[in-house]
Write a protein that holds these residues in place. Structure first.
Motif, mmCIF file in Angstrom:
data_model
loop_
_atom_site.group_PDB
_atom_site.id
_atom_site.type_symbol
_atom_site.label_atom_id
_atom_site.label_comp_id
_atom_site.label_asym_id
_atom_site.label_seq_id
_atom_site.Cartn_x
_atom_site.Cartn_y
_atom_site.Cartn_z
ATOM 1 N N ILE A 45 0.835 -1.203 0.000
ATOM 2 C CA ILE A 45 0.000 0.000 0.000
ATOM 3 C C ILE A 45 0.872 1.255 0.000
ATOM 4 O O ILE A 45 0.589 2.239 -0.693
ATOM 5 N N GLU A 46 1.981 1.211 0.754
ATOM 6 C CA GLU A 46 2.896 2.346 0.785
ATOM 7 C C GLU A 46 3.474 2.617 -0.599
ATOM 8 O O GLU A 46 3.626 3.775 -1.014
ATOM 9 N N GLN A 47 3.767 1.543 -1.331
ATOM 10 C CA GLN A 47 4.287 1.711 -2.687
ATOM 11 C C GLN A 47 3.227 2.326 -3.608
ATOM 12 O O GLN A 47 3.511 3.222 -4.406
ATOM 13 N N VAL A 48 1.975 1.855 -3.451
ATOM 14 C CA VAL A 48 0.881 2.424 -4.249
ATOM 15 C C VAL A 48 0.726 3.912 -3.927
ATOM 16 O O VAL A 48 0.530 4.747 -4.829
ATOM 17 N N MET A 49 0.783 4.264 -2.647
ATOM 18 C CA MET A 49 0.621 5.659 -2.263
ATOM 19 C C MET A 49 1.721 6.549 -2.837
ATOM 20 O O MET A 49 1.503 7.726 -3.119
ATOM 21 N N SER A 50 2.904 5.973 -3.037
ATOM 22 C CA SER A 50 4.001 6.775 -3.578
ATOM 23 C C SER A 50 3.814 7.059 -5.062
ATOM 24 O O SER A 50 4.528 7.904 -5.627
ATOM 25 N N LEU A 51 2.845 6.403 -5.718
ATOM 26 C CA LEU A 51 2.585 6.669 -7.134
ATOM 27 C C LEU A 51 2.161 8.112 -7.380
ATOM 28 O O LEU A 51 2.247 8.606 -8.507
ATOM 29 N N LYS A 52 1.683 8.780 -6.327
ATOM 30 C CA LYS A 52 1.307 10.186 -6.478
ATOM 31 C C LYS A 52 2.490 11.037 -6.919
ATOM 32 O O LYS A 52 2.306 12.136 -7.477
ATOM 33 N N ASN A 53 3.714 10.539 -6.697
ATOM 34 C CA ASN A 53 4.912 11.302 -7.056
ATOM 35 C C ASN A 53 5.317 11.132 -8.517
ATOM 36 O O ASN A 53 6.245 11.795 -8.985
ATOM 37 N N PHE A 54 4.658 10.214 -9.242
ATOM 38 C CA PHE A 54 5.124 9.847 -10.577
ATOM 39 C C PHE A 54 4.283 10.440 -11.709
ATOM 40 O O PHE A 54 4.434 10.045 -12.853
ATOM 41 N N ASP A 55 3.381 11.354 -11.403
ATOM 42 C CA ASP A 55 2.632 12.108 -12.408
ATOM 43 C C ASP A 55 1.940 11.186 -13.413
ATOM 44 O O ASP A 55 2.082 11.336 -14.638
ATOM 45 N N LEU A 56 1.193 10.220 -12.897
ATOM 46 C CA LEU A 56 0.464 9.295 -13.756
ATOM 47 C C LEU A 56 -0.949 9.811 -14.007
ATOM 48 O O LEU A 56 -1.559 10.416 -13.122
ATOM 49 N N PRO A 57 -1.511 9.573 -15.175
ATOM 50 C CA PRO A 57 -2.863 10.060 -15.473
ATOM 51 C C PRO A 57 -3.907 9.318 -14.658
ATOM 52 O O PRO A 57 -3.684 8.201 -14.181
ATOM 53 N N ALA A 58 -5.076 9.920 -14.516
ATOM 54 C CA ALA A 58 -6.125 9.352 -13.674
ATOM 55 C C ALA A 58 -6.550 7.970 -14.141
ATOM 56 O O ALA A 58 -6.797 7.073 -13.317
ATOM 57 N N ASP A 59 -6.632 7.749 -15.467
ATOM 58 C CA ASP A 59 -7.143 6.465 -15.933
ATOM 59 C C ASP A 59 -6.187 5.309 -15.649
ATOM 60 O O ASP A 59 -6.574 4.146 -15.701
ATOM 61 N N PHE A 60 -4.913 5.607 -15.307
ATOM 62 C CA PHE A 60 -3.992 4.542 -14.931
ATOM 63 C C PHE A 60 -4.518 3.756 -13.739
ATOM 64 O O PHE A 60 -4.348 2.536 -13.645
ATOM 65 N N PHE A 61 -5.183 4.437 -12.824
ATOM 66 C CA PHE A 61 -5.618 3.806 -11.577
ATOM 67 C C PHE A 61 -6.850 2.912 -11.768
ATOM 68 O O PHE A 61 -7.318 2.300 -10.812
ATOM 69 N N GLU A 62 -7.360 2.843 -12.989
ATOM 70 C CA GLU A 62 -8.445 1.915 -13.295
ATOM 71 C C GLU A 62 -7.944 0.655 -13.994
ATOM 72 O O GLU A 62 -8.719 -0.277 -14.211
ATOM 73 N N LYS A 63 -6.664 0.634 -14.370
ATOM 74 C CA LYS A 63 -6.138 -0.467 -15.167
ATOM 75 C C LYS A 63 -5.710 -1.637 -14.285
ATOM 76 O O LYS A 63 -5.557 -1.521 -13.074
ATOM 77 N N GLN A 64 -5.499 -2.772 -14.953
ATOM 78 C CA GLN A 64 -5.137 -3.990 -14.235
ATOM 79 C C GLN A 64 -3.621 -4.105 -14.067
ATOM 80 O O GLN A 64 -2.844 -3.501 -14.809
#
Length: 506
Positions: free
Chosen positions: A127-146
């Motif tokens: 979960i900590e690794q997932v939370m750090s994704l906020k630092n990587f400037d990923l688009p919103a639709d990335f968080f819906e992908k598998q």
């Protein structure tokens, strides 16, 4: 607009704004106190006076004074064999449902206890690794992908009172219910024990998935991607997974695989490194400006650092009883250290086998620099795997090849020692110019190796072979996929066996 993805991303941003990075030194003290307090009434805790240690004004010093360092054999022979026999409260309260079977770079099989507390720790670190994704400037639709997690089989081996398997399989078998909709290849395919059959099923099912992220050891991820591309008659993997944006690596250095992996892509990915071992989830990359990983300092693992010097290591590559050992607060940047861990699975001052370098002490960031037993120093070479990887990157550029695997050993020839290399590439290369260039590169960047070349190392030989030979050897003598890694340094007798095997493939 990807509404759900936007909500998830905002939730991650809000969570990140409400939480702050822990102070590494203080967090580590808290972890050590928690470990000692929880395990004080175990057989191990009573043997080594955990209750008295907890009353000491200097917790770390008392812990280091009372508890000896361990490697796997010492912990297993003195303590963990009781767990395998069904005893409880040995090195951690209660028993455990799982043992992680190590299939790393040694030939010895290991069974590492995995407690419920460790499974919780691994989930929290994920979960900590997932939370750090906020630092990587990923688009919103990335968080819906598998997310395609390529690990070992989740079909575990059932024993009397526990199950056994690789840590990636154990972790996948225990993923939270809410995550299963995102997780691919799914438990049915992940349960297939045969690597080739599992990858073939992934290739068949691939058109049905919308993969945004990959996770796994680079060599096996690459083999899987090649199979998906070939089976579905694609040019690149983005032809079937256009939303693929992130690759979470782990287990080995990624850079030697970057060139060959990117040849399978239409565009580069965001690369995030992690440090998941059979003993726990130790570190994760939290920001894009660096390839270093932040130690997870507040989640059930206490770290210690032994300077990787001859004075601290014995001839078997183990930490000496009188070795200098430092806490994270005491350790320095840009020094090679042997890593020791104490964890909520009942490992105590345990030599995990890796060497690391602290690159940013304030952030507790590290790089893995090699393995304690994969450090070539038979006759004074003092070559680390980190230095070998750097040299191979130069060879890739100089000879315009992809070098995915290599192995080296100090071997005797005509009564003198030479360094013998086998290099796995994507196309043939003339051995002699390659050997000369590799030798010169190593001499230019390692003064100890340069001295050894003038005295004790009488020659260097490098045989460039198809990289598939390494994978064929791994399949026959180790296994493909999961956490299986190909060694970088071998003993002479092991290299001779490897040499005999690959010569039969020519």
């Amino acid at each position: 607009m990807a509404v759900i993805g936007e909500l998830i991303r905002k939730a991650i941003d809000v969570y990140g704004s409400l939480t702050s990075e822990p102070d590494p030194a203080k967090a580590q003290l808290d972890v050590l106190e928690h470990l000692l307090r929880k395990a004080r009434l175990t057989a191990f805790g009573k043997k080594y006076n955990f209750t008295d240690i907890l009353g000491s004004p200097d917790l770390v010093a008392a812990f280091q004074r009372e508890v000896p360092t361990h490697d796997y054999n010492k912990l297993h022979n003195e303590w963990w064999h009781y767990l395998l026999e069904g005893h409880q409260n040995v090195t951690w309260p209660g028993g455990q449902s799982y043992f992680a079977l190590s299939s790393g770079t040694t030939s010895t099989s290991k069974a590492i206890p995995v407690t419920d507390d460790m499974l919780d720790s691994i989930r929290k670190s994920g979960i900590e690794q997932v939370m750090s994704l906020k630092n990587f400037d990923l688009p919103a639709d990335f968080f819906e992908k598998q997310i395609l997690m390529l690990g070992s089989s989740v079909s575990l081996i059932e024993k009397d009172d526990h199950e056994e398997g690789e840590i990636s399989g154990i972790s996948a078998a225990n993923i939270p219910a809410w995550f299963r909709g995102y997780y691919k290849p799914g438990l049915d395919i992940a349960s297939i024990p045969d690597w080739d059959e599992r990858v073939n099923r992934i290739a068949q099912e691939a058109p049905k998935w919308d993969i945004g992220s990959l996770s796994g050891i680079p060599s096996w991820i690459e083999l899987m991607l090649k199979e998906v591309i070939a089976y579905n008659k694609l040019d690149t993997i983005h032809d079937i997974w256009p939303n693929l944006q992130v690759y979470t690596s782990g287990g080995v250095a990624f850079e030697p695989y970057r060139k060959s992996l990117e040849s399978l892509l239409a565009r580069p990915l965001t690369y995030i490194d992690t440090y998941l071992t059979s003993e726990g989830y130790l570190a994760t990359q939290k920001r894009p400006e660096t390839s270093s990983m932040a130690l997870i300092v507040d989640n059930g693992i206490f770290f210690e650092f032994v300077p990787f010097t001859d004075e601290n290591m014995d001839e078997q590559g183990r930490v000496k009883p009188d070795a200098q050992v430092l806490s994270l607060a005491q350790a320095e940047e840009n020094v090679d250290y042997v890593l020791l861990i104490s964890t909520v699975s009942g490992t105590w001052r345990y030599m995990i086998g890796d060497t690391v370098m602290i690159t940013d002490k304030l952030r507790a960031e590290i790089k893995i620099t090699g393995r304690t037993k994969h450090f070539l120093n038979v006759v004074g070479e003092q070559l680390s795997v980190h230095q070998m990887n750097q040299a191979m990157q130069k060879m890739q550029q100089q000879f315009d090849v992809e070098i995915k695997e290599f192995v080296v050993a100090a071997v005797r020839k005509d009564g003198e020692y030479i360094n013998k290399w086998y290099i796995g590439t994507n196309r043939p290369v003339d051995n002699q110019p390659f050997t000369t260039a590799l030798d010169e590169e190593l001499q230019a960047n390692n003064k100890n190796y340069k001295v050894a070349r003038s005295k004790s190392v009488k020659g260097v030989e490098a045989d460039v072979i198809p990289v598939e030979h390494f994978y064929r050897w791994s399949e026959e003598f180790k296994k493909l996929g999961g956490q299986a890694k190909i060694p970088r340094v071998m003993k002479e007798e092991d290299l001779r066996e490897f040499e005999q095997y690959v010569s039969g493939l020519a």
